[in-house]
Motif scaffolding. Structure first.
Motif, short mmCIF file in Angstrom:
data_model
loop_
_atom_site.label_atom_id
_atom_site.label_comp_id
_atom_site.label_asym_id
_atom_site.label_seq_id
_atom_site.Cartn_x
_atom_site.Cartn_y
_atom_site.Cartn_z
N LEU A 1 0.89 -1.16 0.00
CA LEU A 1 0.00 0.00 0.00
C LEU A 1 0.92 1.21 0.00
O LEU A 1 1.73 1.37 0.93
CB LEU A 1 -0.89 -0.01 1.26
N LYS A 2 0.84 2.02 -1.05
CA LYS A 2 1.79 3.13 -1.21
C LYS A 2 0.99 4.40 -1.48
O LYS A 2 0.68 4.71 -2.63
CB LYS A 2 2.75 2.82 -2.36
N VAL A 3 0.65 5.07 -0.41
CA VAL A 3 -0.30 6.19 -0.52
C VAL A 3 0.22 7.29 -1.44
O VAL A 3 -0.51 7.77 -2.30
CB VAL A 3 -0.65 6.73 0.89
N ASP A 4 1.48 7.67 -1.31
CA ASP A 4 2.00 8.77 -2.15
C ASP A 4 2.22 8.30 -3.59
O ASP A 4 1.78 8.94 -4.53
CB ASP A 4 3.31 9.32 -1.58
N GLU A 5 2.91 7.18 -3.72
CA GLU A 5 3.22 6.70 -5.08
C GLU A 5 1.93 6.45 -5.88
O GLU A 5 1.87 6.70 -7.08
CB GLU A 5 4.02 5.40 -4.96
N TRP A 6 0.90 5.98 -5.20
CA TRP A 6 -0.35 5.67 -5.89
C TRP A 6 -1.32 6.86 -5.89
O TRP A 6 -2.45 6.73 -6.36
CB TRP A 6 -1.03 4.45 -5.24
N ALA A 7 -0.90 7.97 -5.29
CA ALA A 7 -1.70 9.21 -5.30
C ALA A 7 -3.11 9.01 -4.74
O ALA A 7 -4.10 9.42 -5.36
CB ALA A 7 -1.74 9.80 -6.71
N ILE A 8 -3.20 8.39 -3.59
CA ILE A 8 -4.51 8.26 -2.93
C ILE A 8 -4.75 9.56 -2.15
O ILE A 8 -3.89 10.00 -1.39
CB ILE A 8 -4.54 7.08 -1.94
N ASP A 9 -5.91 10.17 -2.34
CA ASP A 9 -6.15 11.47 -1.69
C ASP A 9 -6.55 11.33 -0.22
O ASP A 9 -6.16 12.15 0.60
CB ASP A 9 -7.25 12.23 -2.44
N ALA A 10 -7.34 10.32 0.09
CA ALA A 10 -7.74 10.12 1.50
C ALA A 10 -7.82 8.63 1.76
O ALA A 10 -8.32 7.86 0.92
CB ALA A 10 -9.09 10.76 1.77
N VAL A 11 -7.31 8.23 2.91
CA VAL A 11 -7.21 6.80 3.19
C VAL A 11 -7.49 6.58 4.67
O VAL A 11 -7.15 7.41 5.50
CB VAL A 11 -5.79 6.31 2.77
N TYR A 12 -8.17 5.48 4.97
CA TYR A 12 -8.41 5.15 6.39
C TYR A 12 -8.13 3.67 6.59
O TYR A 12 -8.19 2.87 5.65
CB TYR A 12 -9.84 5.49 6.82
N SER A 13 -7.82 3.32 7.86
CA SER A 13 -7.52 1.92 8.16
C SER A 13 -8.03 1.60 9.57
O SER A 13 -8.82 2.35 10.14
CB SER A 13 -6.02 1.67 8.01
N GLY A 14 -7.57 0.47 10.08
CA GLY A 14 -8.00 0.04 11.42
C GLY A 14 -6.80 -0.50 12.17
O GLY A 14 -5.82 -0.95 11.56
N SER A 15 -6.87 -0.47 13.49
CA SER A 15 -5.72 -0.89 14.30
C SER A 15 -5.68 -2.39 14.53
O SER A 15 -4.65 -2.93 14.94
CB SER A 15 -5.76 -0.16 15.65
N GLN A 16 -6.80 -3.08 14.28
CA GLN A 16 -6.95 -4.46 14.78
C GLN A 16 -6.72 -5.55 13.75
O GLN A 16 -6.99 -6.72 14.01
CB GLN A 16 -8.37 -4.63 15.35
N LYS A 17 -6.26 -5.19 12.54
CA LYS A 17 -6.10 -6.22 11.51
C LYS A 17 -4.60 -6.54 11.38
O LYS A 17 -4.04 -7.18 12.25
CB LYS A 17 -6.69 -5.73 10.20
N CYS A 18 -3.95 -6.04 10.31
CA CYS A 18 -2.55 -6.42 10.12
C CYS A 18 -1.60 -5.63 11.03
O CYS A 18 -0.42 -5.95 11.09
CB CYS A 18 -2.16 -6.30 8.65
#
Ligand code: PLP
Length: 392
Positions: A181-198
């Motif tokens: 997952l490469k937020v800058d390289e892939w130019a994602i404008d907004a991203v969210y995740s969770g603490s309890q998975k990976c």
């Protein structure tokens, strides 16, 4: 008399939460600081830096929302969607449906692009929708669909968003730390995740990150964000980077110690090594299940290593298998959701739970439980095949 609660020791191999590293549990048991204590603020700054590493971004606005992944989702939508906005929502499982709910509650119009459950989002359909709806303001999609075990091509989708002049929101609740997952390289404008998975921390925190284009849109809003708690301009007075911290809400202090430790563990391992470990253990689990004669639901090239959707053999009561695993082996695996209920198991190999030991334990227990039910499987071969797959 009610006494202290002592949970049984489980092996968590469902769709999340995953097992928490004892280092993270120990970190959460450390003394609570005041949430404006300079030492706590120093730690929050480190959490922001560590999250930038995990997301592979330089975005200043990167922090953890004090609530689970659903709140991170809501944070992205309430800040980026204004009443009247058209939003393309890709749905190939449960969580795209939840995005639609968010768009509509923000007063936006959700244009749905549907793909079959178990399939990735089809960029061609997305492009057709963008052509038909030239006023689209946001394109939203799930990177790793936890309900089916399929991953979508983020880069293809964000490229389309850029080409057609809209913002992108990516759900990375199950992907962060487990697959590239490469937020800058892939130019994602907004991203969210969770603490309890990976990340293998306790549930209850949602890492988020917003890029420059998203912040421009937020600053140009003409209507107030309808959620006080999730209004980014207000939250950032607390998490902001300028050293001045004003009270916004009381952070879940000990939970943040846990996230800090989980992220230190990720950085020590190295993010690429973490991705490689998830893949290796998935391939071993797969070798075991295939030797047993069971099949995977998702086509090989789109499979998530951290969430394995395995078909239930004909005539087998899937819930009885899960109960036997839990009661006799203390292993938790997940059921299918929605259209897949009763037809699949969802087996997580996420974060601290992604180990050869868990692969063998799960395969061995499955073999024993299914054999006892006279399921049509090849018995006694799965663990050996998994071991072979892990040979250097
Ligand atoms: N999005 C995805 C892809 C998820 O898998 C989940 C939870 O499983 C969520 C969002 C919601 O996260 P939470 O349950 O932490 O609120």
């Amino acid at each position: 008399m009610t006494t202290s609660f002592h949970p049984p020791q489980r092996t968590l191999m469902g769709p999340g939460p995953s097992d928490i590293n004892p280092r993270v549990l120990a970190a959460m048991a450390r003394p609570t600081l005041g949430h404006l204590d300079p030492e706590f603020i120093r730690m929050m700054d480190e959490v922001k830096d560590l999250l930038r590493y995990a997301f592979q971004t330089k975005n200043e606005m990167t922090f953890a929302v004090s609530a689970p992944g659903s709140a991170g989702m809501e944070c992205c939508f309430v800040n980026l969607v204004e009443p009247g906005d058209e939003v393309i929502v890709c749905q190939n499982g449960v969580f795209g449906g939840r995005m639609k709910e968010n768009v509509e509650r923000c007063g936006g119009t959700a244009i749905m692009v549907q793909d079959a459950w178990g399939e990735p989002v089809d960029p061609n359909k997305v492009e057709a929708a963008l052509k038909n709806h030239p006023d689209t303001k946001v394109l939203a999609f799930v990177h790793a669909e936890t309900s089916t075990g399929a991953q979508s091509d983020v880069k293809a989708l964000t490229s389309l968003a850029q080409q057609y002049g809209c913002l992108s929101i990516a759900d990375t609740v199950t992907s962060l730390g487990g697959i590239p997952l490469k937020v800058d390289e892939w130019a994602i404008d907004a991203v969210y995740s969770g603490s309890q998975k990976c990340l293998s921390c306790s549930p209850g925190l949602s890492p988020v990150s917003f890029g420059a284009r998203a912040i421009e849109k937020i600053q140009a809003r003409t209507s107030k964000v309808q959620s006080w708690f999730l209004d980014l301009q207000l939250v950032m007075s607390y998490w902001g980077g300028d050293g001045k911290r004003a009270y916004h809400h009381t952070a879940p202090i000990n939970l943040l110690y846990g996230l800090h430790e989980a992220l230190v563990i990720l950085k020590d391992e190295g993010i690429e090594s973490s991705w490689a470990r998830h893949l290796r253990n998935h391939l071993a689990l797969r070798a075991g299940f295939e030797a047993m004669g069971l099949s995977f639901v998702v086509r090989e090239e789109f499979r998530l290593p951290q969430l394995n959707a395995v078909s239930v053999p004909e005539g087998i009561d899937e819930a009885a298998v899960r109960s036997a695993l839990l009661n006799d082996y203390s292993i938790e695996i997940g059921a299918g959701l929605g259209a897949m209920a009763g037809r699949i198991w969802r087996i997580g190999l996420m974060g601290h739970s992604s180990t050869p030991k868990n692969v063998y334990a799960c395969l061995g227990a499955m073999d024993a439980v299914l054999s006892a039910m006279n399921a049509p499987i090849n018995t006694g071969v799965a663990v050996a095949e998994a071991k072979n797959a892990l040979l250097p």
